[in-house]
Design a protein around this motif. Structure first.
Motif, short mmCIF file in Angstrom:
data_model
loop_
_atom_site.label_atom_id
_atom_site.label_comp_id
_atom_site.label_asym_id
_atom_site.label_seq_id
_atom_site.Cartn_x
_atom_site.Cartn_y
_atom_site.Cartn_z
N GLY A 1 6.68 7.02 -1.82
CA GLY A 1 6.00 6.46 -0.66
C GLY A 1 5.99 7.41 0.52
O GLY A 1 5.25 7.19 1.49
N HIS B 1 -8.40 -6.21 1.82
CA HIS B 1 -7.63 -5.24 2.60
C HIS B 1 -6.27 -5.81 2.99
O HIS B 1 -5.25 -5.10 2.95
CB HIS B 1 -8.41 -4.83 3.85
CG HIS B 1 -9.54 -3.90 3.56
ND1 HIS B 1 -10.12 -3.10 4.52
CD2 HIS B 1 -10.21 -3.62 2.41
CE1 HIS B 1 -11.08 -2.38 3.99
NE2 HIS B 1 -11.16 -2.69 2.71
N SER C 1 -2.47 -4.44 1.93
CA SER C 1 -1.54 -4.00 2.98
C SER C 1 -0.10 -4.43 2.68
O SER C 1 0.84 -3.92 3.29
CB SER C 1 -1.96 -4.59 4.33
OG SER C 1 -1.63 -5.97 4.44
N PRO D 1 3.44 -4.67 0.87
CA PRO D 1 4.18 -3.63 0.15
C PRO D 1 4.57 -4.00 -1.28
O PRO D 1 5.01 -3.13 -2.04
CB PRO D 1 5.43 -3.43 1.02
CG PRO D 1 5.59 -4.71 1.78
CD PRO D 1 4.19 -5.21 2.02
N CYS E 1 -8.21 3.58 0.49
CA CYS E 1 -7.08 3.92 1.36
C CYS E 1 -7.45 5.05 2.30
O CYS E 1 -7.05 5.05 3.48
CB CYS E 1 -5.86 4.29 0.52
SG CYS E 1 -5.13 2.89 -0.35
N LEU F 1 -4.06 2.61 3.72
CA LEU F 1 -2.67 3.01 3.51
C LEU F 1 -2.58 4.53 3.58
O LEU F 1 -3.51 5.23 3.16
CB LEU F 1 -2.18 2.57 2.12
CG LEU F 1 -2.05 1.07 1.84
CD1 LEU F 1 -1.73 0.86 0.35
CD2 LEU F 1 -0.99 0.42 2.71
N GLU G 1 2.02 6.26 0.40
CA GLU G 1 2.21 4.85 0.08
C GLU G 1 1.20 4.38 -0.96
O GLU G 1 1.52 3.58 -1.85
CB GLU G 1 2.11 3.99 1.34
CG GLU G 1 2.18 2.49 1.12
CD GLU G 1 3.49 1.99 0.52
OE1 GLU G 1 3.53 0.82 0.08
OE2 GLU G 1 4.47 2.77 0.45
N ALA G 2 -0.04 4.89 -0.87
CA ALA G 2 -1.05 4.54 -1.87
C ALA G 2 -0.58 4.97 -3.26
O ALA G 2 -0.71 4.21 -4.23
CB ALA G 2 -2.38 5.20 -1.52
N ARG H 1 2.05 2.65 -4.78
CA ARG H 1 1.53 1.41 -5.36
C ARG H 1 1.04 1.61 -6.80
O ARG H 1 0.99 0.67 -7.58
CB ARG H 1 0.36 0.89 -4.52
CG ARG H 1 0.67 0.66 -3.06
CD ARG H 1 1.77 -0.38 -2.84
NE ARG H 1 1.89 -0.64 -1.43
CZ ARG H 1 1.12 -1.49 -0.76
NH1 ARG H 1 0.20 -2.19 -1.41
NH2 ARG H 1 1.27 -1.67 0.54
#
Length: 515
Positions: free
Chosen positions: A22, A394, A398, A400, A437, A443, A447-448, A451
């Motif tokens: 992340g 969206h 967002s 987590p 993103c 994001l 962080e993207a 995920r």
């Protein structure tokens, strides 16, 4: 003659590393030996059998598709082109309403899977895994067991709650699957015959799953009007059983239900605060994709295909179905339903068209147009349903604890898996998410990537994947963060994305040089 020993089999140099944590990317090189990551850092003086210059590119762990339907198609196309070209190196299959096993008693493959020949027959997960091993898929396949197969194995298509004895038999079948490599179990509680299961039936199966350390993923009973009640049921199942819970394709369907998103999020976050392990997945589109006949009344969908088609052939019953379909939907609804894949040649020109326009052309009610299409296709028609909010999409991403799942099986632009009309998510999910993103500033890049990698690995207990770390499996996706995007559309879905430069799966380079 002397041979110079190299440090690595593969060396990825000069890239920007998003390691799955992340954190924002840093400059680092990656050295690979065999199927493992050997070193990460500044490796300027290292030598390798193959060196890949990653200048201007992001180097990430291989993407994990947490919600896939490639269960049997991977046997037909082991190279998994529509997934590999997106950077996917692991698929978690056996979702919602279908899994490859068990195929005992009354359990059968769905019609689209069953229409293809396979290398060998199988009945159990052990046998399926043996067939899978024979074809040597390029990507990793994590199998889950669907509730529908368990129910059909024991009860056939019975449209009623299970007895205690039947539930016990289902638990025994699930135990066998879990002992032979299944990662957990899934439910498609919107679909027949699973929709007739009572919570106690699901609790018993979830408890067995938890006992084996498995994961429970659910397509909720409702993603629209009764979303909150369906979510409460799923969370209660996780609370009672102790199983980790995955909400499949988390959404609020239909504009009248978009306002339910915040209460739904609040329920999940309260459960997480209470110590219940709850995750969710979502695809980056506002149109769902499933069988077109899902919009028939529930009672009309009961039983085997032959029984459903018999109802459509009976004039009085057909009129009742048509009337109910029209009375429960407003006139604007039919513009939001599009025909996807079709079965009979006469329906092929309808692919990618909405029901309202087809009905106008045929001078009939929209419900009648649906009935004609699905009857001609013998219930094998796919449909796209444009009923979700971009703003809600969206908001969901967002969160987590939300990861990315395609909700699609693999496809190819040539050969056996190229002649249908899939949802574009089969080709575009992961690049589209990264582009979203970037372009919508949804994001940060690090962080993207989390995920798509370490979060799924955490949720599904994939101990040696999802990170770029020494000792982890060498699943690596290299992409251009400035250009990565999807190319598939609802009109032309069979198109590979751009910006996925290199993909390494289990230490083997499987995609080269696509920038």
């Amino acid at each position: 003659m002397t041979t110079t020993k190299t440090d690595f089999d593969i060396l990825l140099k000069n890239g920007s590393l998003a390691d799955g944590s992340g954190r924002e990317p840093i400059q680092a090189d990656i050295g690979i030996c065999g199927d493992k990551i050997k070193a990460v850092g500044r490796l300027a003086d290292a030598t390798a059998e193959k060196t890949i210059d990653c200048s201007g590119l992001c180097v990430a762990p291989g993407f994990i598709d947490v919600h896939s339907h490639s269960d049997t198609y991977i046997l037909l196309q082991p190279s998994a082109p529509s997934k590999i070209q997106q950077g996917v190196t692991t698929e978690i299959v056996g979702q919602c309403g279908s899994s490859a096993s068990p195929l005992v008693g009354g359990a059968k493959l769905p019609s689209d899977w069953a229409s293809h020949p396979y290398p060998h027959d199988w009945h159990t997960l052990r046998e399926f895994r043996a067939v899978l091993q024979e074809v040597h898929p390029l990507i990793n396949i994590v199998t889950m067991t669907v509730h529908r197969n368990l129910r059909m194995a024991v009860m056939g298509l019975a449209a009623r709650p299970a007895t205690t004895e039947e539930t016990t038999a289902m638990v025994k079948l699930l135990d066998d699957e879990l002992e032979n490599g299944s990662s957990g179990f899934t439910t498609g509680l919107l679909y027949q015959p699973a929709c007739h299961a009572q919570p106690e039936e699901i609790h018993a199966l979830a408890t067995a799953c938890a006992r084996h350390g498995g994961h429970y993923a659910t397509h909720l009973r409702s993603e629209g009007t009764h979303l909150l009640e369906a979510l409460d049921e799923a969370i209660e199942t996780a609370r009672i059983s102790g199983v980790a819970l995955q909400i499949s394709h988390f959404k609020t369907s239909g504009p009248a239900n978009w306002h339910l998103l915040e209460p739904a999020i609040a329920r999940i976050e309260k459960a997480r605060a209470d110590g219940i392990r709850v995750y969710a997945d979502r695809y980056p589109y506002t149109a769902a994709g499933t069988d077109l006949d899902v919009i028939l009344p529930e009672w009309a969908e009961r039983g085997a295909r032959e029984e459903i088609l018999a109802r459509l052939s009976d004039p009085d019953t057909r009129a009742q179905i048509r009337e109910e379909m029209m009375s429960t939907r407003d006139s604007g609804y039919w513009k939001t339903v599009m025909v996807g894949g079709t079965w009979c040649p006469a329906n092929a020109p309808l692919r990618g068209r909405d029901i309202a326009s087809i009905a106008a052309e045929w001078s009939c009610l929209p419900a009648e147009a649906v009935l004609r299409i699905v009857q001609a296709d013998e219930l094998r028609t796919g449909g796209f349903f444009f009923g979700m909010s971009e703003e809600n999409l969206h908001r969901i991403f967002s969160l987590p604890w939300v990861m990315v799942g395609s909700d699609a099986s693999l496809r190819a632009t040539t050969g056996l898996l190229s002649d249908d009309h899939p949802h574009p998510r089969a080709y575009g999910t992961f690049p589209r998410f990264l582009a979203m993103c970037r372009d919508d500033k949804l994001l940060p890049l690090g962080e993207a990537v989390r995920r798509l990698t370490s979060l799924p690995a955490e949720a599904f207990h994939l101990a040696d994947r999802g990170w770029i770390k020494p000792g982890f499996v060498a699943d690596v996706t290299v992409f251009n963060p400035a250009t990565v995007k999807d190319a598939a559309t609802f009109a032309k879905p069979h198109q590979y994305p751009v910006g996925i430069a290199h993909v390494i799966a289990n230490g083997h380079v499987v995609v080269v040089g696509n920038r």
